[in-house]
Enzyme design. Structure first.
Site, mmCIF file in Angstrom:
data_model
loop_
_atom_site.group_PDB
_atom_site.id
_atom_site.type_symbol
_atom_site.label_atom_id
_atom_site.label_comp_id
_atom_site.label_asym_id
_atom_site.label_seq_id
_atom_site.Cartn_x
_atom_site.Cartn_y
_atom_site.Cartn_z
ATOM 1 N N HIS A 1 0.836 -1.201 0.000
ATOM 2 C CA HIS A 1 0.000 0.000 0.000
ATOM 3 C C HIS A 1 0.877 1.261 0.000
ATOM 4 O O HIS A 1 0.702 2.156 -0.839
ATOM 5 C CB HIS A 1 -0.908 -0.026 1.239
ATOM 6 C CG HIS A 1 -1.842 1.136 1.360
ATOM 7 N ND1 HIS A 1 -3.150 1.088 0.941
ATOM 8 C CD2 HIS A 1 -1.656 2.386 1.847
ATOM 9 C CE1 HIS A 1 -3.731 2.255 1.168
ATOM 10 N NE2 HIS A 1 -2.843 3.066 1.720
ATOM 11 N N GLU A 2 1.825 1.306 0.914
ATOM 12 C CA GLU A 2 2.674 2.501 1.003
ATOM 13 C C GLU A 2 3.587 2.619 -0.219
ATOM 14 O O GLU A 2 3.911 3.723 -0.654
ATOM 15 C CB GLU A 2 3.489 2.491 2.299
ATOM 16 C CG GLU A 2 2.641 2.524 3.580
ATOM 17 C CD GLU A 2 1.625 3.664 3.631
ATOM 18 O OE1 GLU A 2 1.862 4.704 2.990
ATOM 19 O OE2 GLU A 2 0.578 3.499 4.282
ATOM 20 N N HIS B 1 1.720 4.590 -2.804
ATOM 21 C CA HIS B 1 1.808 6.044 -2.589
ATOM 22 C C HIS B 1 3.173 6.575 -3.046
ATOM 23 O O HIS B 1 3.266 7.550 -3.791
ATOM 24 C CB HIS B 1 1.628 6.367 -1.101
ATOM 25 C CG HIS B 1 0.201 6.315 -0.610
ATOM 26 N ND1 HIS B 1 -0.796 7.084 -1.163
ATOM 27 C CD2 HIS B 1 -0.384 5.608 0.395
ATOM 28 C CE1 HIS B 1 -1.947 6.846 -0.512
ATOM 29 N NE2 HIS B 1 -1.720 5.952 0.432
ATOM 30 N N GLU C 1 -4.765 7.821 -3.125
ATOM 31 C CA GLU C 1 -5.258 6.568 -2.559
ATOM 32 C C GLU C 1 -5.541 5.547 -3.663
ATOM 33 O O GLU C 1 -5.427 4.341 -3.446
ATOM 34 C CB GLU C 1 -6.510 6.853 -1.724
ATOM 35 C CG GLU C 1 -6.882 5.765 -0.750
ATOM 36 C CD GLU C 1 -5.929 5.609 0.437
ATOM 37 O OE1 GLU C 1 -5.093 6.512 0.677
ATOM 38 O OE2 GLU C 1 -6.002 4.563 1.117
#
EC number: 3.4.17.19
Lengths: 509, 509
Positions: B271-272, B275, B301
């Site tokens: 997830h990170e 980003h 997101e």
């Protein structure tokens, strides 16, 4: 006029508060830049540089603009004719000094120096790698000219080198510094000669061998533990060129590990601890003003060297610390504290490199740089003649002659930064360290047993009380006199090294 | 009026350059603050907070002052009537938006909000620990009032919640967002019900066991390697609440490790990565202006969720990655890719906690928060009624009722920050992720074999070209339409989850 107590008469107090807000703002911008620099040295990914350079340049110009704004000047003037407490007056004195200097140098010159040094760094690095002084000479010439011009803007009537020196050491006059350096030269040259002639055979291989980085790091943490480092306000990391930085709330240490140089990592860690420990001793309530900032380079260096040399290179330290080191490195089992002490204090009179020098020869490296940079700035020495003069002086003072400029006049980064006048503060730091240590022992009694027991609270308490807690409240000379009852003097340093090395090398008294 | 090419007529170009310098200055101050925040979360010693708070507050007020200065307003006005390139016009549009918002809110209100949220955080934390909503209610009440007032200053004629929402998502109108959330609610509730009724027995214990932190960290680095993270411009660290931050030159990832939650650390790292990978795709030459900054929260997101869900929770990913994981954790030897896939996609319809939710129930957690905060801001819901309404909605949408407010309406930090209008962007991100992934597959063909081979270059190239490289040049809706040929729609997300979970849980089509 100053009094002991802050005055409560409305106007100046409101003015002072406006002034203080401004000063704190500048400090916060500078401290933010300090974190960005730490980040760049320690954790930033390789390719982060372009953005980081812009961020730092922006913060630097913002803090310059805040400091040199007309409002700052007006507030200073108003406060200088107001009734202030001693603390307030000290803050005004320090800000006035910076304001005058920064407003007197034209912004274009500041930018030209900044650009020239930015370009000088890779040129110096390349020249050093290629042992090619001529490739660096034009840049050095340019930097000498620019810094001379810079000094003239600050004080057209003063010796330009003195002005540059006072950028690093504002409150010790050059004459005093020069006197100290001359005494060091005159007394250390014969002492080092005598050591060279000595038949004493020091044990020098206590730390021979290879030592894993991870274990060295664990040991560096042990060292910091045993010195009383406050981990709640600090941390240890590695950096190619060890440094410490931060504020009283967060003063970090860096070190480096080489597998064949355990001793170097220990002494370097202790050195940086000394710097960080000073920063941590600054008063919390002074954060953001000069009252919460360290006095300048010489005092800072006195702290790092007091811990590195008077503690870390002492016999009782090794009596206490060697058992700790043996737990990390069982290979040290056969090493005695005396052998460790001797290894930590060996004099290398054939060493050419400043950063590898021992406590004695170190100062001749400094004297040589000082004499050369002073003459460069005055114009008495031409840049092209630097290598020969450098080598001649090494031969004269240390009896060794560099065979290359890479291990001669190109070895240090400082001049590529345009930092002329910086070197003397290293020696002043050593001299002051000895003076402070003698004063601490005069107050507290002999500290050997404390060191042997790993209990440095009394010494640290003394340093806190005499030096750290005062921030920039007193000028450097006033701070030294308060703490030691004397002006800055090389007496204690010379007595310390004559006793220590006389005994180590079995010299006649 | 805008044209494709920058104009060379003197005056506006000089004006633009002055404007750009100003904009870059603001960006550099903000990016410096970003480093200070990273430092605070990741490496700062515990007691560094007082100084750090002052540093951050100073940088924040400096960037506010630079943005809202009269000079900025004058430059904007001049440029708005000049001929600009599309890129320049986009920069002016973005800065104008921020300028208008920041100049319309009185500084005292900004400070009151800032103080109230600073105090709200510990109160919320305490209230959550003690399961004591009443202790937090007055603070929440105050924050609702302040943010309503804030919204009214920005646009007295608009729905205050819409104004707040547009702080986080400026270019998707609330009606669109609301439409998406309603569709998610209406279609996911029956889907989750059907899953609850399903007899399918998923393998859920693929990652049962304990996993050492050090090995988890090594595996997190493997994950980032296999996704193509650019380590020259990034790094991985741990933080209590994982986040990523930085610029195109230096975009860092944090994660966390819990010994009984290997899967959680892997998905959180992915997830990170999403980003950070977006940030790294922003154009270098745009650094310092909106052209080099990420579009807002929903698009950000969408990137994290595209990688986390469409890649990291896909069957081919586990076919590729499980062998890598087995090298770090031999205990995974008996786990099949299918079992890992099933474990990564289990629907927990009895879970009460948003951050532990699966891909489906997650959006009902969001819908509940959205409906409540919208009614709080409009005044249709009183603060005191929040716990009951919260619990009722959980019962209605998810069939579970929290027994405490700690695991109910006190679970999230957002409202204590005064962040009303933030939650919807999470769901918009998921919806957009699915829309982008579908468009990428329409352009590139089915990506499963790429994922299976660990070759994500084509997908990443597509994202770079369609999304990352444009920074804030296009508004969010324009960016989405350019990339996908459609307005923002929940169609693709719903199709994706219906297919995926229909198959996993053996539902009738």
């Amino acid at each position: 006029m100053t009094t002991d107590q802050p005055q409560s008469d409305g106007a100046p107090s409101e003015t002072y508060s406006e002034f203080e807000t401004r000063v704190k703002r500048i400090a916060n911008v500078s401290n933010a830049a300090g974190i960005l620099q730490w980040d760049q040295e320690v954790v930033m990914p390789d390719e982060g540089t372009p953005a980081r350079a812009q961020q730092l340049s922006t913060l630097s110009s913002i803090s310059h603009e805040l400091l040199t704004a007309d409002e700052t000047g007006a507030l200073l003037e108003e406060l200088e004719s107001a009734t202030l407490s001693d603390e307030q007056a000290a803050v005004v004195r320090e800000v006035r000094r910076r304001y005058d200097r920064e407003t007197s140098v034209p912004q274009e010159l500041v930018e030209e120096i900044s650009e020239t040094t930015a370009n000088a760094h890779p040129k110096w690095k390349q020249a050093k790698e290629n042992d090619d002084f001529e490739a660096f000479a034009p840049t050095l010439e340019k930097l000498v000219e620019l810094k001379r011009e810079y000094a003239t803007h600050i004080d057209p009537d003063a010796d330009p080198y003195e002005v540059l020196f006072s950028d690093y050491e504002p409150y010790i006059d050059l004459e005093t510094a020069e006197g100290v350096l001359e005494r060091l030269r005159d007394e250390l040259v014969p002492l080092i000669d005598a050591i060279g002639d000595s038949d004493a055979a020091l044990e020098t291989d206590a730390f021979a061998g290879t030592f894993e980085d991870d274990d060295q790091e664990a040991l560096a943490r042990d060292v910091l533990d045993s010195l009383g480092y406050n981990w709640n306000r600090g941390r240890l990391d590695t950096a190619p060129h060890p440094f410490s930085s931060g504020t009283q709330f967060d003063a970090r240490v860096t070190t480096r590990f080489e597998e064949d140089d355990l001793l170097g990592s220990i002494t370097s860690t202790i050195h940086e601890f000394g710097h960080a420990n000073y920063t941590l001793g600054l008063p919390d309530e002074g954060y953001g003003t000069p009252l919460g900032e360290a006095r300048d380079l010489s005092v800072h260096e006195s702290q790092s060297r007091l811990w590195e040399n008077h503690i870390g290179r002492s016999r009782p330290f090794w009596e206490q610390f060697l058992p700790v080191a043996r737990e990390r490195f069982p290979s040290l089992e056969g090493v005695t504290p005396e052998a460790a002490y001797e290894a930590a204090n060996q004099v290398h009179d054939d060493n050419l490199i400043r950063v590898e020098a021992d406590e004695l020869t170190y100062h001749l490296h400094i004297v040589i740089r000082f004499e050369i940079e002073r003459d460069l700035i005055s114009g008495d020495l031409a840049v092209e003649d630097v290598p020969e003069v450098w080598n001649d002086k090494y031969e004269e003072y240390l009896g060794v002659r560099p065979e290359t400029d890479a291990e001669g006049c190109l070895q240090d980064i400082h001049w590529s930064h345009g930092s002329f006048g910086y070197f003397p503060t290293y020696s002043l730091g050593s001299v002051l360290a000895a003076q402070l240590y003698a004063a601490a022992e005069a107050d507290l009694g002999d500290l050997d047993s404390d060191i042997r027991e790993g209990n440095l609270d009394d010494l640290n308490g003394w340093l806190r009380e005499q030096i750290h807690q005062h921030g920039k409240q007193y000028t450097t000379q006033a701070l030294i006199e308060r703490a030691t009852g004397e002006e800055l003097t090389a007496d204690h340093f010379l007595e310390y090294v004559e006793t220590k090395y006389g005994e180590l090398y079995d010299l006649e008294a």
